[in-house]
Design a protein around this motif. Structure first.
Motif, short mmCIF file in Angstrom:
data_model
loop_
_atom_site.label_atom_id
_atom_site.label_comp_id
_atom_site.label_asym_id
_atom_site.label_seq_id
_atom_site.Cartn_x
_atom_site.Cartn_y
_atom_site.Cartn_z
N ASN A 276 -3.46 3.01 7.39
CA ASN A 276 -2.41 2.00 7.15
C ASN A 276 -2.50 1.35 5.77
OD1 ASN A 276 -1.62 2.45 9.82
ND2 ASN A 276 -3.15 1.02 10.57
N ASN A 280 -1.31 5.67 2.06
CA ASN A 280 -1.81 6.78 2.90
C ASN A 280 -0.73 7.82 3.20
OD1 ASN A 280 -3.49 4.33 3.45
ND2 ASN A 280 -4.70 5.78 4.66
N THR A 281 0.45 7.33 3.63
CA THR A 281 1.50 8.26 4.07
C THR A 281 1.95 9.14 2.91
OG1 THR A 281 2.21 6.53 5.58
CG2 THR A 281 3.76 8.32 5.22
#
Ligand code: FAQ
Length: 314
Positions: A276, A280-281
């Motif tokens: 999170n 990261n995504t």
């Protein structure tokens, strides 16, 4: 046939006890092998994902010289990733499988690479503080008990030292520039200081792997010992540079012969480790896209190898 593992384990313990190295063909406890796969793969993934934050600035480097330096550094990181994947492969797991585990979120990479690079000063801060922390952590790993990992670390550490100097030199150049450039350096250092301290992992009391990894000689120092070493090393460098660290509790402790410092925000650390963090995504999506885009290369290489084998057998 059941193999009696007791004498094998005794020989393994004796090798570790004598400070000698375990090599790929030696017998090793399954948990030792799994711990190494976890740590070395995480390290390899960090090098590969770690190309992204700095890679973000290659097309916008302020001069041809800076662009050439940055390109070379990012390429070195790709090389480090490959040595480390090769070391992991000696433990019986393929690079393809490791990449899949990374993309599926089953293996981690260093928390530090989930922070954005907002200005060119961040390239300098990464070199100085992130490579600096990496060296602090990795120099002892040159003496790690698993041969292929230790040998990979020797070359990696030489290159990381060079990376650290280029980051420091970049920041030093900016500090000799305008007020605006000096402010840019300070702002960048403010953002990177705490995440750099988190690179060493959770405090020793919350580190489930340290005790066993130290017993096996995989890790040579605890997370807190290395974090302290990094703080002690960095403060005089910050003074020479003319920047401060964003920690009001940072002060020399005469009795301990070390700097006291504040507590990193461990809730933030665990959030980033769990996926999170701010980037990261984006980091995993980018890695997945690169992996998918490269599918045709892997297929072509396999087809070529199969054809070469068939030709040989003709
Ligand atoms: N980020 O029990 P511990 C670079 C996880 S340098 C994410 O203390 P351990 C160069 C840990 O995996 C960066 N996760 O674990 C470069 C474990 O989870 P698990 C890479 C972290 O292994 C510079 C859990 O927390 N360097 O790339 C982190 O004994 C510039 C509990 O922790 C290395 O990997 C973290 N920071 O100690 C590239 C060095 N910390 O797996 C580009 C080798 C902990 O049980 C630009 N690794 N976790 O689910 C090590 O020395 C160790 O693995 C530690 C962690 C010290 C990182």
């Amino acid at each position: 046939m059941q193999v009696d593992e007791a004498p094998l384990e005794k020989a393994f313990d004796a090798t570790i006890g004598a400070g000698d190295r375990i090599e790929p063909r030696d017998w090793m406890p399954e948990k030792y092998r799994q711990t190494l796969i976890r740590q070395v793969a995480q390290h390899a993934h960090s090098e590969i994902i770690g190309m992204q934050p700095e890679g973000n600035w290659i097309t916008r480097a302020p001069s041809l010289r800076r662009k050439a330096v940055l390109l070379a550094k990012v390429q070195d990181e790709a090389g480090h990733g490959l040595y480390l994947y090769s070391a992991t492969e000696t433990l019986g797991v393929s690079r393809d499988e490791l990449t899949r585990r990374l993309i599926e979120g089953k293996q981690k990479y260093s928390s530090i690479f989930n922070y954005p690079t907002l200005t060119y000063a961040d390239v300098g801060s990464i070199g100085w503080l992130v490579d600096g922390a990496a060296i602090c952590n990795q120099v002892p790993l040159c003496r790690t008990s698993y041969g292929p990992y230790g040998r990979a670390m020797i070359r990696i550490c030489k290159e990381e030292s060079f990376h650290q100097r280029q980051g420091y030199e970049l920041l030093m150049t900016m500090m000799r520039g305008t007020d605006e450039q000096r402010a840019m350096v300070q702002e960048s250092v403010n953002r990177f200081w705490w995440p750099a301290l988190m690179m060493f992992g959770p405090p020793d009391g919350d580190s489930p792997n340290t005790a066993q990894s130290m017993e096996w000689g995989i890790k040579r120092h605890t997370n807190d010992e290395l974090r302290q070493r990094f703080v002690d090393m960095s403060v005089p460098q910050a003074e020479a540079l003319g920047v401060t660290f964003p920690d009001p509790e940072l002060q020399w402790n005469e009795e301990r012969g070390s700097y006291d410092f504040g507590e990193p925000d461990w809730d933030e650390f665990w959030q980033v480790v769990k996926g999170n963090g701010p980037c990261n995504t984006q980091r995993i999506a980018h890695r997945k896209a690169a992996y998918d885009d490269g599918a045709w290369v892997r297929e072509a290489a396999l087809a070529f190898a199969a054809k070469a084998r068939a030709d040989e057998n003709d």
